[in-house]
Design a protein around this motif. Sequence first.
Motif, mmCIF file in Angstrom:
data_model
loop_
_atom_site.group_PDB
_atom_site.id
_atom_site.type_symbol
_atom_site.label_atom_id
_atom_site.label_comp_id
_atom_site.label_asym_id
_atom_site.label_seq_id
_atom_site.Cartn_x
_atom_site.Cartn_y
_atom_site.Cartn_z
ATOM 1 N N SER A 149 -1.460 -0.636 -12.905
ATOM 2 C CA SER A 149 -2.542 -0.667 -11.830
ATOM 3 C C SER A 149 -1.880 -0.190 -10.174
ATOM 4 N N SER A 150 -2.760 -0.323 -9.399
ATOM 5 C CA SER A 150 -2.227 0.326 -7.970
ATOM 6 C C SER A 150 -1.202 -0.509 -7.525
ATOM 7 N N TRP A 151 -0.892 -1.860 -7.874
ATOM 8 C CA TRP A 151 0.346 -2.495 -7.482
ATOM 9 C C TRP A 151 1.343 -1.788 -7.758
ATOM 10 N N ASP A 152 1.568 -0.994 -8.622
ATOM 11 C CA ASP A 152 2.743 -0.183 -8.693
ATOM 12 C C ASP A 152 3.114 0.301 -7.493
ATOM 13 N N PHE A 153 2.333 0.715 -6.573
ATOM 14 C CA PHE A 153 2.760 1.264 -5.336
ATOM 15 C C PHE A 153 3.010 0.306 -4.293
ATOM 16 N N SER A 154 3.139 -1.062 -4.446
ATOM 17 C CA SER A 154 3.180 -1.833 -3.474
ATOM 18 C C SER A 154 4.376 -1.908 -2.680
ATOM 19 N N GLY A 155 5.476 -1.369 -3.382
ATOM 20 C CA GLY A 155 6.826 -1.023 -2.628
ATOM 21 C C GLY A 155 6.961 0.189 -1.976
ATOM 22 N N LEU A 156 6.096 1.088 -2.213
ATOM 23 C CA LEU A 156 6.132 2.374 -1.633
ATOM 24 C C LEU A 156 5.021 2.887 -0.442
ATOM 25 N N ILE A 157 3.993 2.026 -0.363
ATOM 26 C CA ILE A 157 2.779 2.554 0.339
ATOM 27 C C ILE A 157 3.187 2.069 1.576
ATOM 28 N N GLU A 158 3.836 1.281 2.348
ATOM 29 C CA GLU A 158 4.208 0.965 3.628
ATOM 30 C C GLU A 158 5.124 2.319 4.300
ATOM 31 N N GLY A 159 5.976 2.386 3.478
ATOM 32 C CA GLY A 159 6.764 3.739 3.694
ATOM 33 C C GLY A 159 6.226 4.875 3.889
ATOM 34 N N ILE A 160 5.077 5.340 3.058
ATOM 35 C CA ILE A 160 4.259 6.309 3.263
ATOM 36 C C ILE A 160 3.480 6.277 4.564
ATOM 37 N N ALA A 161 3.004 5.139 4.525
ATOM 38 C CA ALA A 161 1.765 4.772 5.756
ATOM 39 C C ALA A 161 2.654 4.954 7.187
ATOM 40 N N ARG A 162 3.614 4.950 7.408
ATOM 41 C CA ARG A 162 4.324 5.098 8.642
ATOM 42 C C ARG A 162 4.257 6.576 9.049
ATOM 43 N N ARG A 163 4.050 7.609 7.959
ATOM 44 C CA ARG A 163 3.793 8.932 8.596
ATOM 45 C C ARG A 163 2.723 9.333 8.227
ATOM 46 N N ARG A 164 1.757 8.940 7.414
ATOM 47 C CA ARG A 164 0.463 9.169 6.948
ATOM 48 C C ARG A 164 -0.541 8.434 6.235
ATOM 49 N N SER A 165 -1.727 8.329 5.985
ATOM 50 C CA SER A 165 -2.554 7.643 5.327
ATOM 51 C C SER A 165 -2.182 7.684 3.866
ATOM 52 N N ALA A 166 -2.428 6.445 3.421
ATOM 53 C CA ALA A 166 -2.120 6.187 1.792
ATOM 54 C C ALA A 166 -3.226 5.611 1.136
ATOM 55 N N ILE A 167 -3.869 6.062 0.109
ATOM 56 C CA ILE A 167 -4.695 5.468 -0.759
ATOM 57 C C ILE A 167 -4.281 4.887 -2.091
#
Length: 68
Positions: free
Chosen positions: A45-63
């Motif tokens: 599920s999308s929860w796989d990205f729970s550890g990555l999404i905040e890091g990505i979101a520092r520089r750009r939008s992430a969905i």
Amino acid sequence: MIGVAEWKNRGSELVTHDGRVFVTRRGEGRGEGDCVLLLHGFPTSSWDFSGLIEGIARRRSAIAFDFL
């Protein structure tokens, strides 16, 4: 990494003709093409990205969303 309950609290459900889809969006884009779409495999599920999404979101939008 955050827990599943916190992950669900950060997103919302989008109701479609075929069913409900969980979606979370983090960060802010800084121009055209600045959004990263995170696609998970099966049977995960999308929860796989729970550890990555905040890091990505520092520089750009992430969905991230859950497939039906």
